[in-house]
Structures are given as structure tokens and as C-alpha cells.
Write a protein that holds these residues in place. Structure first.
Motif, PDB file in Angstrom:
ATOM      1  N   LEU A 177      -5.286  15.293   2.492  1.00 54.13           N
ATOM      2  CA  LEU A 177      -5.669  14.179   1.391  1.00 54.13           C
ATOM      3  C   LEU A 177      -4.521  13.581   0.842  1.00 54.13           C
ATOM      4  CD1 LEU A 177      -7.953  13.862  -0.715  1.00 54.13           C
ATOM      5  CD2 LEU A 177      -7.159  15.673  -2.007  1.00 54.13           C
ATOM      6  N   TYR A 178      -4.782  12.206   0.702  1.00 57.12           N
ATOM      7  CA  TYR A 178      -3.585  11.107   0.230  1.00 57.12           C
ATOM      8  C   TYR A 178      -4.182  10.426  -0.897  1.00 57.12           C
ATOM      9  CZ  TYR A 178      -0.948  11.511   4.360  1.00 57.12           C
ATOM     10  OH  TYR A 178      -0.150  12.103   5.547  1.00 57.12           O
ATOM     11  N   GLN A 179      -3.082  10.258  -2.078  1.00 52.90           N
ATOM     12  CA  GLN A 179      -3.463   9.332  -3.055  1.00 52.90           C
ATOM     13  C   GLN A 179      -2.938   7.932  -2.697  1.00 52.90           C
ATOM     14  OE1 GLN A 179      -4.755  10.095  -6.060  1.00 52.90           O
ATOM     15  NE2 GLN A 179      -4.711  12.241  -5.958  1.00 52.90           N
ATOM     16  N   LEU A 199       0.806  -1.285  -0.178  1.00 50.34           N
ATOM     17  CA  LEU A 199      -0.022   0.021  -0.069  1.00 50.34           C
ATOM     18  C   LEU A 199       1.002   1.287   0.030  1.00 50.34           C
ATOM     19  CD1 LEU A 199      -2.517  -1.026   2.700  1.00 50.34           C
ATOM     20  CD2 LEU A 199      -2.857  -1.298   0.146  1.00 50.34           C
ATOM     21  N   THR A 200       0.503   2.278  -0.866  1.00 51.34           N
ATOM     22  CA  THR A 200       1.259   3.414  -0.866  1.00 51.34           C
ATOM     23  C   THR A 200       0.334   4.741  -0.807  1.00 51.34           C
ATOM     24  OG1 THR A 200       2.859   2.448  -2.354  1.00 51.34           O
ATOM     25  CG2 THR A 200       2.827   4.942  -2.413  1.00 51.34           C
ATOM     26  N   ALA A 201       0.960   5.626   0.083  1.00 50.79           N
ATOM     27  CA  ALA A 201      -0.235   6.783   0.411  1.00 50.79           C
ATOM     28  C   ALA A 201       0.965   8.033   0.281  1.00 50.79           C
ATOM     29  CB  ALA A 201      -0.572   6.722   1.734  1.00 50.79           C
ATOM     30  N   GLU A 202       0.437   8.773  -0.758  1.00 47.92           N
ATOM     31  CA  GLU A 202       1.154   9.871  -1.146  1.00 47.92           C
ATOM     32  C   GLU A 202       0.478  11.195  -0.894  1.00 47.92           C
ATOM     33  OE1 GLU A 202       4.118  11.174  -4.963  1.00 47.92           O
ATOM     34  OE2 GLU A 202       2.998   9.486  -5.014  1.00 47.92           O
ATOM     35  N   ASP A 203       1.073  12.122  -0.283  1.00 47.42           N
ATOM     36  CA  ASP A 203       0.510  13.597  -0.127  1.00 47.42           C
ATOM     37  C   ASP A 203       1.040  14.833  -1.039  1.00 47.42           C
ATOM     38  OD1 ASP A 203       2.852  14.069   1.371  1.00 47.42           O
ATOM     39  OD2 ASP A 203       1.553  14.695   3.116  1.00 47.42           O
ATOM     40  N   GLY A 204       2.144  14.370  -1.898  1.00 47.02           N
ATOM     41  CA  GLY A 204       2.720  15.154  -2.738  1.00 47.02           C
ATOM     42  C   GLY A 204       4.196  15.679  -2.132  1.00 47.02           C
TER      43      GLY A 204
END
Length: 730
Positions: free
Chosen positions: A68-70, A40-45
Motif C-alpha cells: 500500500l502506497y501514499q 509523482l511521489t509514492a511512499e510506503d512509510g
């Protein structure tokens, strides 16, 4: 190009992604065959956070709240991992507010927090931690809330969360808070005056973990803490008014203090104590006034155990005192709380007592020994003897003193002062007068008067003294006394030597004997003086030797002259003596030092003179008449005829100068001596002798037939053993 025979797993598809906790997002997907795990990957920029999970659902943690995360997912199998799935957006919920809770009062809790990012409101609820009772819930857009009407000392649970614009609640925050306790009631205070300690008790209050009792004054504050319902506040100050209050406390804080109780401690011990002894025998104790002192009690205890006290509202007490005592003095102040603490104990030593039974043990001309009984409190005695400008002193620890180098026959003012190191000398001691013994008299001369009395003269310097003169020798002791400057000694034996001393005596005592003066009495007169006629002109005077006499002088004196002899024997021959004269015989005994004793005066009548012209006449055939010419001083004569045929004697009648001898044989030679006879009948034998031859011629008368053969004197030849001096004066 080379192609692997194995292919990666399929790409998973995200069903949904959501956030229930502000730091995580939970992802759900369909299972991919051949996948053993998922990434799982969470990215907020700005940041990328990856998490590997085994199956759906999976959660990515470590995220930031309200962000907010992608979200993407990859499947991982034995042949590798798939490509990332199509992204899906998800936002983390709001962070929980960070609560700060307190109980500002026993019935309220204050909840406060800081603003939460993206929050537009907050919801806070309060309930008992035990789950009992009601629940208080409040919504607010502020950052603090106060819940009141709570129970004091009760543990409450506080829960709060924030919500965003969509009404989605964030993480909640839970805290437990206890309300502070109420102030204790029924405060009681008990004061221990001896320990300066207050014991405080109260009724326990709900929820209190600890209690603090405080004693506060204007200048100090003391306290005690306990979990029980009482404690003691120690080290309180004397003479101080305290306000006593009690507060309860727990983890929420402290209650308000209870209503204060007033406590007055005991007064402090009086200070600036001043002790005076004026006059002696009167002890005055004074002190300064103290705070909270209602009255005072002063205690005075002597070192023999006796105690006295006085109770006064003033600041002075008077006591009677005695000399030589050490008094222990303490002063206490009293009030309703009790007795003040013990202050300084003062020692006051009164002056030592004065010796009262001073008595002279020995009094001499230059020395006085005095003694007295020891007195209380005296460590040393100082004795002073004063006479005019003369001062003699001695110091000693013993109750006795010898004052020396004093003047004789002098009245001294003697004072014995007692001394102690603490108080010094007692100068109130009375004095005594002591007079030294008289001065020793000095004998000026010794003389002898016409009555054989010895006159002793001395120099007198004493007042009212009686003088005693003593002559002491081997033959005894002789004395005479007088209040003047001379006295007479009588009855001293002859031929003795004496030591003569004089002693003066007054009521004060006797002086030392003065310097002795030697005295020699005249020699003793010899006994048994006798005078014997040796020849017509020589007399032998003899005597018994007298004591001490070394030489003797014998004198015979008459109107026609004097005869004198000086000898050291017990006899003396005196010549130039006239016959038939009455002489005075005198004897003097002379000592080796020249003292002369006139010993004897007696009369001596010298013998009658020998007759002259002695002749013999025949008176018939057998008779002879002896004729002589009488001499001066003779009354009686005796005639002796000594022949070979016998001795023939005749004595004339008184007044006649012849006598007749009959029946005398003729034809013999006779020695004829005519001698005077003294009053005792003694016939002298020193007259001249004549020798006659008496023949038998037949003549009857006359001297024709008598022939004188020889005429001689029978004077003895006197010999002396030692020289003697003889003197004749006419």
C-alpha cells in the motif's frame, strides 16, 4: 518581506491511482496551467520513490508488489513547483509467480512455483506454443500442477498468475516448455568384429534433439550420441556381452531407454600361449580358454613363407616342425560375432640343424681340419674332439674348424654342435670318429751289413702303420718300407751324402717325417788302378781320383812281406819290393770323415831280378858273347850294347843265360845292359849298365882283349811332389 512577482503553478488533483503491474502504480490527474512537468511521489512509510513525468497519466515504478502506497503529485513550472496534492492510496498488485516447469514424461508437464506474498490462489494455463489445439487451464491454491495427456516432444506455453483476497489478479508469468520425447523404436545393431565397434540405428522420434545409444555390460559402459538416426559405439571389449539401448533427448530431458538388444562381441585372443618342441620335429601349441569362444584356430607360419593351421574346440594343437626355422604362431578364438582380435604373435625358433656332411680336409699327426656345409639356423658352430680325458674344442661362425694340439695316432670322437643365440646348442648332433695321423718315427741307428746294404732301425709307437724310410741326396732318392721296426736300403751310390728320414703311414694319413739322420756312403773307388815297376825294388801304383775320397792307402803284400803307402795323391811309390815275387795289390779310399772303401784287390808280379855276373867274351874278330848269371823269377832276357857305331841286341834262347852278338865293330866303347823281359815282351830298363871297351887286338877268344871301363846302374831318380808314407815289412 519581499514577495516574488512570479507564483508557482497550481496544485494538481489526483483523479485516480491504480496498479496493473506489481512494481508500479499509474496516476491520473487534471492538467494544471503553466505546469511543464509533474513530480509523482509514492511512499510506503519506509521508502519514498519519486518520478517526474510530462503529463497525465504517469507511472511510478520500482515499487514493491502487494504494498500500500501514499501517492502525491506536484506540478512544476517555470516559477517553481507547487505544493503536494492531497494523498491518494493505491496498492500494487501481486507479483507474478516464479515458475519452474519440466516434462517428467513425454505426455506431461509439471509446473511448480513458490508461494506469492498476499496470494490466496493461482491460475495456470497450458497451450501449444504455435497456438494450435486446445488450452488447458487450472486454478489451484497449491504451488504446483501437472498437465497430462500432452503430445510428446511438443513445445507448450505455460502462463500463471496469482490473485489476492479481492480476486484481483497479479502479474502473470509465462514459460515455454517442451515435453520430453518418446523412446526410439526399431533399434538395429550391427557389430564390426575387426574394429570392435557396434553401429546402432533407430527410427527418429518427435521432438528429439539428440539420441544416445548405450552399450552396457557388467563391468563397463560405452555410448555414442548424435542428432541423426544412427551412431557407432567404439572401443567395445572383446569377450563381453552388452545390452544395447537408445534414448532420445531434448531440452525437456531424456526419454526412457528403448528395449535393450543383446550384443555378444568377439572372444578375446587366447592368452597364456605355451609352445613346446618335444620331441624335436613335434611342435605343441597350447593356450587358455576364453569367454565367448566357441572354437579356436591356431596358425603357424615358418620364415620361409609356408603356413599351417588347425581348427579345434580344444585348447591345444600339434604341428610338425623342422630344425633351424623360426615359426610365427598366433591363435584366434571364434564365435558368431567373428574372429577375435590379433593377440601376441609368438616367435619360436627351433634348434639349429646339425651338420651332416662333416669331412676331414686335412689330417696330420697333431691337427685335424674338418669342414661341413652351413646348416639352417646355426649362428655358431662348436666342435669338440674327445679321446679319453682329453678334450679339444673350437668355436667359429664359419663351417670349418681346425683342431690342433692333438695326440698322434689317436682315435677322437669328434662332434660338431650347431648353436643359435635363441635356442642354444643342438645337443642331438651325432659324432664322428677321426683318427689322427701316426706319430713320427724316431730313427735309432743306421748300420751297414756285409752286403753293403744300409740297415735303418727306428722306434715304433703306432698301431698298424707302414713305415717308409727315404734317403735323399744329390744323386737321387732311395726308399725302403716295412711294417716292423727296420728296413734295408740298397743301391746307394758311393761317395754321396744323404738325409735319412722315416715316415709312418696308416689309413688315417701320413705322419710328419721324423728327425733326419745324416748318412754318408763310402768314397767311390778309383778307376784304372795300374802298377808300374820303377826300379827293381820300387813300384809306382797310380789310379784315377775317386769321388769324396780324401786320402788313399795302397798295400802290396806277399809271402815275404808287405809294403804300404798312405797319400792324398792319385799315385804312390812302394819300395822294398822283392823282384820276381807275386804280390797282392790293395787300394783303400778314405773320406774326410774316415769312411773307408776297400776298392781293389789284384795280383801283381814284380819284375824279374836283374842278372848278376855279366861278362863279355870275344868270339872272333867281330863277335862277342854276353854271359850272365840268371836270377830268380826270370825266363827271358834281352841284351843291348850301345856304342858310337851302333846299337846291337841279342836275345838268348829259352833257358840259356848268354847270347852272341856278331859283326860288332871293335875299337869302340859299349854300354852293356842285360834286362829281363816280362810276359808282354816289355824290356825293363832299370838293370845296371856296364861299360866295356872292345879292342882290335886280333885275339879270337877269351876276355884278355876286353876291358871293362865302368860299371854303373841306370836306376832313375824318382822325385815326388808331396810327402808320402812308405812302409816295408818282412
Amino acid at each position: 518581506m519581499v514577495t516574488s512577482s512570479k507564483t508557482a503553478p497550481e496544485i494538481p488533483t489526483i483523479d485516480q491511482a491504480y496498479s496493473k503491474i506489481s512494481n508500479s502504480i499509474t496516476v491520473e490527474w487534471a492538467t494544471v496551467p503553466g505546469a511543464t512537468s509533474y513530480l509523482l511521489t509514492a511512499e510506503d512509510g519506509n521508502t519514498i520513490i519519486e518520478t517526474t513525468v510530462a503529463s497525465s497519466p504517469g507511472t511510478v515504478t520500482g515499487l514493491k508488489a502487494a504494498t500500500l502506497y501514499q501517492i502525491t503529485i506536484r506540478s512544476i513550472g517555470a516559477s517553481g513547483r507547487s505544493q503536494a496534492s492531497s494523498p491518494k492510496q493505491a496498492k500494487t498488485v501481486l507479483a507474478a509467480p516464479i515458475l519452474e516447469v519440466s516434462s517428467p514424461s513425454p505426455d506431461s508437464i509439471l509446473v511448480s512455483w513458490e508461494a506469492v506474498y498476499m496470494a490466496i490462489g493461482f491460475s495456470v494455463s497450458v497451450m501449444r506454443a504455435n497456438g494450435l489445439g486446445r488450452i488447458w487451464k487450472e486454478n489451484t491454491t497449491n504451488t504446483s500442477l501437472t498437465f497430462s495427456s500432452l503430445d510428446a516432444g511438443t513445445l507448450y506455453t505455460i502462463k500463471a498468475y496469482a490473485w489476492n483476497a479481492n480476486g484481483i489478479p497479479g502479474d502473470d508469468s509465462t514459460r515455454n516448455q517442451r515435453t520430453s520425447p518418446r523412446a526410439p523404436a526399431n533399434i538395429q545393431v550391427f557389430f564390426d568384429s575387426g574394429a570392435l565397434k557396434a553401429s546402432v540405428s533407430w527410427t527418429p522420434t518427435e521432438g528429439a534433439f539428440n539420441y544416445t545409444a548405450v552399450a552396457a555390460s557388467d563391468s563397463s559402459q560405452r555410448s555414442c550420441s548424435t542428432a541423426l538416426s544412427s551412431c557407432s559405439i567404439s572401443s567395445l571389449q572383446c569377450g563381453t556381452e552388452y545390452l544395447i539401448s537408445v534414448s532420445a533427448s531434448n531440452d525437456a530431458g531424456s526419454s526412457k531407454s528403448s528395449s535393450a538388444q543383446t550384443l555378444k562381441t568377439v572372444a578375446c585372443a587366447p592368452g597364456r600361449v605355451v609352445i613346446r618342441e618335444e620331441p624335436p620335429g613335434h611342435l605343441s601349441v597350447a593356450w587358455s580358454d576364453v569367454e565367448l569362444g566357441d572354437y579356436y584356430v591356431a596358425f603357424v607360419k615358418s620364415d620361409d613363407g609356408l603356413e599351417a593351421h588347425c581348427n579345434t574346440s580344444l585348447t591345444q594343437c600339434d604341428f610338425s616342425s623342422e630344425c633351424g626355422f623360426t615359426y610365427f604362431i598366433s591363435v584366434f578364438a571364434y564365435n558368431e560375432a567373428g574372429q577375435s582380435p590379433l593377440g601376441d604373435v609368438f616367435h619360436y625358433t627351433t634348434a639349429p640343424c646339425c651338420p651332416s656332411d662333416i669331412s676331414p680336409v686335412l689330417v696330420s699327426s697333431d691337427r685335424v681340419e674338418i669342414a661341413w656345409s652351413p646348416v639352417r639356423g646355426a649362428e655358431l658352430y662348436e666342435t669338440k674332439a674327445i679321446a679319453g680325458y682329453s678334450v679339444v674344442a673350437c668355436n667359429d661362425t664359419a663351417p670349418a674348424c681346425t683342431l690342433s694340439a692333438l695326440d698322434c695316432d689317436t682315435k677322437y670322437n669328434v662332434t660338431v654342435y650347431s648353436f643359435s643365440e635363441v635356442r642354444g646348442s643342438n645337443l642331438s648332433c651325432s659324432s664322428h670318429f677321426i683318427t689322427t695321423a701316426p706319430c713320427s718315427p724316431e730313427i735309432k741307428n743306421i748300420s751297414k751289413d756285409a752286403f753293403s746294404m744300409i740297415n735303418v732301425h727306428w722306434r715304433s709307437t703306432n698301431e698298424g702303420a707302414t713305415y717308409t724310410v727315404t734317403a735323399q741326396g744329390k744323386k737321387g732318392l732311395f726308399q725302403c718300407s716295412s711294417m716292423g721296426e727296420s728296413c734295408r736300403l740298397g743301391g746307394l751310390p758311393c761317395g754321396s751324402t744323404f738325409s735319412v728320414t722315416a715316415v709312418a703311414e696308416t689309413q688315417a694319413g701320413k705322419s710328419l717325417p721324423g728327425y733326419s739322420v745324416p748318412l754318408e756312403t763310402v768314397p767311390c773307388c778309383p778307376a784304372g788302378l795300374t802298377a808300374a815297376q820303377v826300379t827293381q825294388s820300387i813300384i809306382n801304383v797310380s789310379w784315377t781320383i775317386g769321388a769324396v775320397a780324401q786320402t788313399y792307402v795302397t798295400e802290396l803284400e806277399s809271402y815275404i812281406g808287405q809294403s804300404k803307402c798312405h797319400t792324398h795323391q792319385n799315385h804312390c811309390l812302394l819300395g822294398c819290393i822283392a823282384c820276381g815275387i807275386n804280390y797282392t795289390v790293395a787300394l783303400k779310399a778314405i773320406s774326410p770323415t774316415g769312411l773307408t772303401a776297400d776298392c781293389a784287390y789284384q795280383s801283381y808280379y814284380s819284375s824279374a831280378c836283374c842278372p848278376l855276373g855279366v861278362k863279355l867274351y870275344r868270339l872272333g874278330p867281330n863277335g862277342i858273347r854276353v854271359y850272365w848269371q840268371a836270377s830268380r823269377g826270370s825266363a827271358n832276357y834281352s841284351t843291348d850294347l850301345h856304342g858310337s857305331k851302333g846299337i846291337f841286341t841279342c836275345a838268348p834262347h829259352a833257358g840259356l843265360s848268354f847270347c852272341d852278338i856278331t859283326n860288332i865293330p871293335c875299337g869302340d866303347v859299349y854300354t852293356v845292359m842285360v834286362s829281363p823281359v816280362d810276359e808282354t815282351g816289355l824290356k825293363l830298363t832299370f838293370c845296371p849298365k856296364k861299360i866295356y871297351s872292345v879292342t882290335c887286338s886280333g885275339s879270337t877268344l877269351g876276355m884278355a882283349d876286353l876291358q871293362r871301363e865302368e860299371e854303373r846302374y841306370s836306376e832313375p831318380q824318382v822325385k815326388t811332389d808331396t810327402p808320402q808314407e812308405s812302409l816295408c815289412r818282412y
